[in-house]
Structure formats: structure tokens, C-alpha cells
Design an enzyme around this catalytic site. Structure first.
Site, PDB file in Angstrom:
ATOM      1  N   LEU A 245       0.873  -1.282   0.151  1.00  9.05           N
ATOM      2  CA  LEU A 245       0.060   0.103  -0.076  1.00  9.05           C
ATOM      3  C   LEU A 245       0.979   1.497   0.399  1.00  9.05           C
ATOM      4  O   LEU A 245       1.750   1.447   0.376  1.00  9.05           O
ATOM      5  CB  LEU A 245      -0.878   0.522   1.261  1.00  9.05           C
ATOM      6  CG  LEU A 245      -1.882  -1.011   1.235  1.00  9.05           C
ATOM      7  CD1 LEU A 245      -2.553  -1.303   2.883  1.00  9.05           C
ATOM      8  CD2 LEU A 245      -2.863  -0.280   0.206  1.00  9.05           C
ATOM      9  N   ASP A 246       0.151   2.309  -0.809  1.00  8.21           N
ATOM     10  CA  ASP A 246       1.340   3.133  -0.946  1.00  8.21           C
ATOM     11  C   ASP A 246       1.262   4.561   1.112  1.00  8.21           C
ATOM     12  O   ASP A 246       0.160   3.219   1.571  1.00  8.21           O
ATOM     13  CB  ASP A 246       0.813   4.766  -1.646  1.00  8.21           C
ATOM     14  CG  ASP A 246       1.049   4.201  -2.640  1.00  8.21           C
ATOM     15  OD1 ASP A 246       1.856   3.922  -3.209  1.00  8.21           O
ATOM     16  OD2 ASP A 246      -0.122   4.893  -3.751  1.00  8.21           O
ATOM     17  N   LYS A 247       2.523   4.925   1.293  1.00  3.65           N
ATOM     18  CA  LYS A 247       2.410   5.389   1.758  1.00  3.65           C
ATOM     19  C   LYS A 247       1.421   5.976   2.849  1.00  3.65           C
ATOM     20  O   LYS A 247       0.619   5.854   3.598  1.00  3.65           O
ATOM     21  CB  LYS A 247       3.954   6.360   2.136  1.00  3.65           C
ATOM     22  CG  LYS A 247       3.798   7.171   3.347  1.00  3.65           C
ATOM     23  CD  LYS A 247       5.239   7.773   3.795  1.00  3.65           C
ATOM     24  CE  LYS A 247       5.351   8.530   5.051  1.00  3.65           C
ATOM     25  NZ  LYS A 247       6.558   9.949   4.886  1.00  3.65           N
TER      26      LYS A 247
ATOM     27  N   THR B  69      -1.706   6.049   1.896  1.00  2.00           N
ATOM     28  CA  THR B  69      -2.580   4.872   2.189  1.00  2.00           C
ATOM     29  C   THR B  69      -2.669   4.800   3.063  1.00  2.00           C
ATOM     30  O   THR B  69      -2.268   3.459   3.605  1.00  2.00           O
ATOM     31  CB  THR B  69      -2.771   4.512   0.597  1.00  2.00           C
ATOM     32  OG1 THR B  69      -3.388   4.935  -0.892  1.00  2.00           O
ATOM     33  CG2 THR B  69      -4.212   3.290   0.871  1.00  2.00           C
TER      34      THR B  69
END
Length: 327
Positions: A139-141, A143
Site C-alpha cells: 500500500l502507498d505510504k 494510503t
């Protein structure tokens, strides 16, 4: 480990550096040993030599030479007790094959430049009998939400295969500037990484695109609720798993995600709510890595998004049902 292995990069691993990919798959491999293998050309991607910082693309094949990890054990490390405690507090499901956590917003999944704390590093504190939980997707930082982790090598392989084979259904929640028209549907829009002008310079971004480098990207969405000042609570299902796909698609149809300054620009700011990214992985349906049975896990909304949902009186326990995917 004997013999050469050929591993295929999954959609969720797209954009991962070669060294980070090896760290995820072979945590006992020393970085210095990997660098030596790269210099000698024993590690190859799609048949070619690569460097440690090379970004991988989905579908590429990675040649993994015999590593003989048991002959070069890593020196035991001392881990911070607070890391183990923090990870334990994030866990929403755990058995002997896997665990799932509710990742906080702002916490990176993997390390990088100026990133001292990240999930991958914290997981080392849970090592037991030579095994530690492994990352199988990202997951993106910025998100938050559901992150699956494998507790064994076999579970990592099976979950990795499920992500690669699009056998995992993910539902994200997002707050958007504007209500999409129609209120539910499918965004089928190829995207690619391109250099674009930003201010007085250029920056690599994911953009809607055509051409040989454009990759198929499909997102289903439903408008769960909306507020009178033109914001919408969306459920989004990425049928494909491209980097920044949901953010790019939302912006491209005129309803950028709140807090997404990179793709939404000025429209992504909304008075009265946090300027942080409003994107959250709410749930996943997937085959259990040991039994193969379908299971669904969901996590409760947290952080700034929970505050925003309360501000707009949106239902933080809303249900979303997707029609059967016939594509």
C-alpha cells in the site's frame, strides 16, 4: 536452495526496486551478496543485467541464481520491543499461515530514502524459529487500510500467485471532490509513467496514455453517499493493480481524491477536513493460502478519514456489494 529459479513480478510488485523485491522474497539474503550477484550478471530481469535500484514492471521475469542462504546466515539483530508491540496492535486477523493488519496512514510499507520506520522493518521483530511475516503486496505510504502478510514461505508463494492471477478482490474507500456521473460504473483507461511538466521542472507521473508503454487499467466504482457541498463517498474496486491507478482514474474523470495534491491539484483541498490523502483499503476477498477457501476480511476506518466520515455523517460501516465480474 539449489538450481536457478524464475519468478514473475506481480501487478502489486510493479514499481518495486530490485533490491526491495529480493528483500521481500529472500529476507536472509545480505545486501552485499545481492550486489555481488548483480555485478556478475547472475541476477537478470527479462534476460538483461540490472542494478539494485532498477524498478520492476508487472510480468517481468526475475532470474534468481542459487543463493545458498543456509551457508551465509545473517547476523542476528536486536529488535525494538516497541516495533513488535506496534505491529501486534495493528493485527486484525492471524492464524498459522498468514496475518492481516490495519496499516495506519503515513506509515511506509517498505524502506527507502529518509524512511527510517516501515512495516517491513518492523516485521523483523516478530521473527520466530527463523520465520518472519513476509510482505506479499503493498500500500502507498499515504494510503491506510488492509495489508495481508504471509507467515510462511509457502503462504507467501500462494498469496503472491493469487495477486498475480487477479484472484483477490479489493475494495477501497475514497472521498472525492465532486460526484461522478454516472454514480456507478467502470473506468477503463490505460495509463503509463511519463515525464510531465510541474511548475518550472519535470516529474515522472502516472497519466492516462496511449501507445506501446500504456498499460490496461480498469476500475469499478460505486457512489455510496454524497454531501451537499459536492463531495462523494466512493467505493472503488481495482480490477487491475497498476501504480496509483485509483488516484489517476479518479482525477481523470473529474472527481479527484481529497488530499491527492499530486494528481488532483487545487481541487483536492477541501475546507474543514484534513489535507491528507483520503484513500483507504477497506476489504479484500481472497483464497486462504493454506485451505484455498475464499475468505473476506475488512478493517475499520481510522485516522483522518474516520474524522472526515464523522464530519459528513457518512456511515463508517457501510456495505458494498459488487456485481459478479464477467470480464
Amino acid at each position: 536452495m539449489s538450481g536457478v529459479q524464475i519468478k514473475t513480478v506481480t501487478d502489486d510488485e510493479a514499481g518495486m526496486r530490485v533490491d526491495r523485491w529480493f528483500k521481500a522474497h529472500f529476507p536472509a539474503l545480505r545486501h552485499g551478496d545481492l550486489e555481488k550477484l548483480l555485478r556478475k550478471g547472475q541476477v537478470r530481469v527479462s534476460g538483461g543485467r540490472v542494478k539494485a535500484n532498477r524498478r520492476l514492471e508487472a510480468g517481468e521475469e526475475v532470474r534468481v541464481p542459487p543463493l545458498h542462504l543456509s551457508q551465509r546466515p545473517n547476523k542476528p539483530k536486536e529488535f525494538r520491543q516497541e516495533d513488535a508491540k506496534a505491529i501486534r496492535e495493528m493485527i486484525v486477523f492471524e492464524d498459522d499461515a498468514m496475518m492481516a493488519i490495519n496499516k495506519p496512514f503515513g506509515l511506509a510499507v517498505q524502506g527507502g530514502t529518509n524512511t527510517k520506520q516501515h512495516i517491513d522493518g518492523m516485521l523483523a521483530s516478530l521473527e520466530k524459529d527463523g520465520e518472519r511475516p513476509r510482505l506479499v503486496h503493498r500500500l502507498d505510504k499515504d494510503t491506510g487500510g488492509l495489508l495481508l502478510l504471509a507467515k510462511t514461505r509457502q503462504a507467501a508463494q500462494r498469496l503472491g500467485d493469487a495477486f498475480k492471477g487477479h484472484d483477490i478482490e479489493k475494495t477501497y474507500w475514497a472521498l472525492t471532490a465532486g460526484v461522478p456521473r454516472p454514480r456507478e460504473g467502470t473506468i477503463d483507461m490505460p495509463i503509463a509513467k511519463r515525464m510531465v511538466r510541474v511548475g518550472e521542472g519535470e516529474e515522472e507521473r502516472v497519466v492516462p496514455a496511449e501507445g506501446e508503454d500504456a498499460k490496461k487499467a480498469i476500475t469499478d466504482y460505486q457512489t455510496i453517499d454524497d454531501a451537499g457541498n459536492g463531495v462523494a463517498f466512493l467505493a472503488m474496486r481495482p480490477v487491475t493493480g497498476r501504480t496509483h491507478q485509483l488516484r489517476v482514474h479518479a482525477a481523470a474523470v473529474g472527481t479527484p481524491i481529497i488530499g491527492d495534491r499530486k494528481y488532483g491539484g487545487a481541487r483536492s483541498s477541501l475546507e474543514g477536513v484534513s489535507n491528507n490523502l483520503h484513500l483507504f483499503c477497506r476489504s479484500m476477498t481472497f483464497p486462504h493460502p493454506k485451505t484455498g477457501r475464499k475468505m473476506t476480511l475488512s478493517v475499520p476506518l481510522t485516522g483522518h478519514m474516520l474524522k472526515t466520515w464523522k464530519f459528513f455523517t457518512f456511515d463508517a460501516n457501510a456495505k458494498c456489494e459488487w456485481p459478479e465480474d464477467i470480464r
